[in-house]
Motif scaffolding. Structure first.
Motif, short mmCIF file in Angstrom:
data_model
loop_
_atom_site.label_atom_id
_atom_site.label_comp_id
_atom_site.label_asym_id
_atom_site.label_seq_id
_atom_site.Cartn_x
_atom_site.Cartn_y
_atom_site.Cartn_z
N ALA A 1 -19.92 58.70 -40.42
CA ALA A 1 -19.71 59.90 -40.12
C ALA A 1 -19.88 60.75 -38.76
O ALA A 1 -20.20 61.99 -38.75
N VAL A 2 -20.38 59.70 -37.60
CA VAL A 2 -20.62 60.23 -36.63
C VAL A 2 -19.34 59.77 -35.56
O VAL A 2 -18.58 58.81 -35.86
N SER A 3 -18.99 60.71 -34.91
CA SER A 3 -17.87 60.49 -33.90
C SER A 3 -18.42 60.51 -32.51
O SER A 3 -19.27 61.57 -31.95
N VAL A 4 -17.93 59.63 -31.75
CA VAL A 4 -18.74 59.43 -30.26
C VAL A 4 -17.52 59.01 -29.32
O VAL A 4 -16.43 58.63 -29.53
N ASN A 5 -17.46 59.95 -28.12
CA ASN A 5 -16.99 59.88 -27.03
C ASN A 5 -17.56 59.09 -26.01
O ASN A 5 -18.77 59.57 -25.61
N VAL A 6 -17.19 58.00 -25.57
CA VAL A 6 -17.73 57.14 -24.79
C VAL A 6 -17.43 57.09 -23.53
O VAL A 6 -16.25 57.10 -23.02
#
Length: 616
Positions: free
Chosen positions: A474-479
């Motif tokens: 459920a978590v979206s990450v921009n690294v």
């Protein structure tokens, strides 16, 4: 020429007067006979009266003499009573009664008076004894109360006091919960002989002081319960700037080397646990308190040893351990145990296993104190050993200690709850094996801890700020790579994708994070739970940064350096909480599973489930 002696006086030859005539015509009663009304006329009747008989005061006898009109009237007998009584005593005694047994009426009355006085003295004597006894009791109570006060003051004055400007003032409301920081100091300042050097080391080999035991106990008077959070000594924290020189990233027990105030400040700023009071105990006091109680009973399921502390227990089962063994047990971090095949195995859990042993030991001490509370010698010895090796904050008054002692006297083991702060393993840039607080689990535990004993929030006006952990998917990450070089963003994104996170981008950050500073997780107004879910899958120090531009569960991760890595363990553990079950990743250690080789409290003579078995 002297006068001749007078001639002898002749005896009284006056003839005896005839007996007076009674006015009724009869003769007066002769001596020895009873008068017509039946009252006793002579001493014989009185002398034979019972000892409890009441005898009226004797009155002079009277004779009848004619008055001026020729009538007979009673006139006092001119004969003195003494002469009459003497005369009566010469009378012939009644048949069957010896002369020796006769007593005069005056003698009987004298004996009765003496008996009455003796009885009165006896009654008065008992009355006086009761008064004396009650007075003595009052005296003992007054002196005892004063003595207890003097004793308490004397002992309190023996305890060293420390000042900490970072303590949070305890709520003034009676019955309000409060937190006490409990520290077991490993200072060797007391070492002064070869035996102590062998057992503890000395200032040359282990100078300064660190906290072997770091716990925060929350006392809730309303429920008469105590909840304890154990903080592992290897917890890697950012020690706040201070004037001592010990600051920045370090183990939490290093903060104690500069004094308790810095440790208090660190716990409050890093873990957000308010500290109201402080108590520490050194090695000698710990050992002496156990010996003063006559030891504590613990059940050893197998043989254990530790070459570093000198622990060597070769007897299994429930047994009494003295202060020396107790101290070795709670300090052991390199413990070995004999398995079922008789081989020695190393306990690789180190600090976590030691925390379990400390928990069991404290429960054993609690049980022994509860059974020794009526033994003044044991309690006095316990206090004597404690006061010289304790240190408390200067706001913890004598009355505060008394309230704690009386309010929590007889604390049951079921009202003592122990927890360990959830952590994950981490290797520093310098190669040190340390621990990091596992988020969001550590924060959730601390939030629940801080609410113990506080009024429940009104659900109609207050919304909860602690949500259950989100699923990784459920978590979206921009690294973003904020190190200035390398492929940190790519490597980190690959690991997060394996954990189920949605990767929305891989790129370089617009700026570089300074060397030594933590990586940063940016989150939106409602994205803190998502940020903590992401942090739980990372190994390394991170900082939460709010960003109003982000929405929902979208996050930006700025990787500062190569020390930030993604966990490789994917096993999960399900634990029960007050509101349901929580799934915790396998790399997060909560220390809730008892190790089978560790001893537990026991009662001598009672059957135990572990005494006859060895751990595999």
């Amino acid at each position: 020429m002297t006068d001749p002696p007078p001639a002898d006086v002749p005896a009284d030859t006056t003839p005896a007067e005839p007996a007076p005539v009674d006015s009724s015509g009869g003769d007066a009663s002769p001596a020895g006979e009873s008068p017509p009304d039946g009252s006793p006329a002579d001493e014989d009747a009185v002398a034979h009266a019972g000892p409890d008989s009441v005898v009226e005061e004797a009155t002079p006898s009277a004779t009848a003499a004619p008055d001026d009109n020729g009538h007979a009237t009673a006139t006092p007998d001119p004969e003195p009573p003494e002469r009459r009584l003497v005369a009566s005593s010469t009378s012939t005694p009644p048949v069957g009664v010896s002369a020796e047994s006769l007593e005069t009426r005056a003698d009987v009355q004298s004996d009765l008076r003496k008996a009455r006085k003796k009885e009165e003295r006896r009654k008065h004597r008992w009355r006086r004894r009761i008064i004396y006894f009650l007075s003595f009791i009052v005296f003992i109570v007054v002196v005892g109360a004063g003595g207890i006060f003097i004793y308490a003051r004397y002992r309190y004055d023996q305890i060293p006091k420390i000042h900490s400007k970072h303590l949070v003032k305890q709520a003034a409301a009676p019955g309000a919960p409060f937190n006490v920081l409990l520290v077991g100091s490993d200072s060797r300042a007391f070492v002064n002989n070869a035996t102590q050097v062998k057992a503890f080391g000395n200032e040359a080999t282990a100078g300064g002081q660190r906290s072997d035991v770091t716990m925060v106990a929350r006392f809730v008077p309303a429920t008469k319960s105590v909840t304890v959070i154990s903080i592992p000594r290897d917890l890697w924290v950012d020690i706040p700037p201070n004037s001592t020189g010990t600051q920045g990233m370090n183990r939490i027990n290093a903060a104690f080397n500069s004094g308790p105030d810095l440790l208090i400040q660190t716990i409050e700023s890093v873990l957000h646990i308010p500290i109201n009071h402080y108590i520490s105990v050194g090695f000698p006091g710990f050992q002496g308190m156990v010996d003063a109680l006559g030891g504590v009973t613990m059940d050893f399921p197998t043989e254990v040893k530790d070459a570093y502390t000198g622990l060597d227990v070769t007897t299994v089962g429930c047994q009494v351990i003295n202060g020396t063994i107790a101290l070795q047990l709670v300090r052991s971090r390199h413990l070995e145990y004999a398995n079922s095949n008789g081989y020695w195995k190393y306990d690789g859990l180190s600090d976590f296993s030691r925390i379990q042993r400390q928990d069991s030991f404290f429960r054993a001490v609690l049980a022994k104190v509860n059974t020794s509370i009526t033994n003044p010698l044991a309690i006095n010895g316990f206090i004597s050993s404690a006061v010289g090796n304790l240190a408390i904050d200067d706001t913890l008054s004598e009355s505060d200690l008394f309230d704690i002692a009386t309010g929590f006297r007889g604390l049951q083991s079921s009202h003592l709850v122990t927890e360990t702060l959830p952590t994950t393993s981490y290797v520093t840039g310098g190669g040190a094996d340390v621990l990091l607080a596992a988020e969001p689990y550590a924060s959730q535990m601390i939030a629940a801890f801080d609410q113990l004993g506080e009024p429940a929030p009104n659900p109609a006006t207050t919304t909860t700020t602690t949500a259950p952990p989100l699923a990784n998917s459920a978590v979206s990450v921009n690294v973003l790579n904020a190190s200035g070089g390398g492929l940190l963003a790519t490597d980190t994104a690959q690991g997060l994708g394996q954990h189920g996170f949605v990767i929305t981008g891989i790129n370089n950050a617009p700026s570089v994070i300074a060397a030594g500073d933590p990586s940063e997780i940016f989150y939106g107004p409602s994205g803190l739970p998502a940020a903590k879910t992401l942090a739980a899958s990372l190994v390394g120090k991170v900082k939460y940064v709010p960003d109003p531009v982000l929405t929902g569960n979208d996050l930006n991760l700025w990787v500062a350096n190569a020390t930030l890595t993604v966990t490789t363990t994917t096993t999960t553990t399900t634990t029960r909480t007050g509101s349901g079950s929580t799934t915790i990743p396998g790399n997060v250690y909560t220390n809730t599973q008892p190790e089978p080789w560790n001893p537990v409290p026991c009662t001598l003579g009672a059957s135990t489930s572990q005494a006859s078995s060895k751990s595999g």
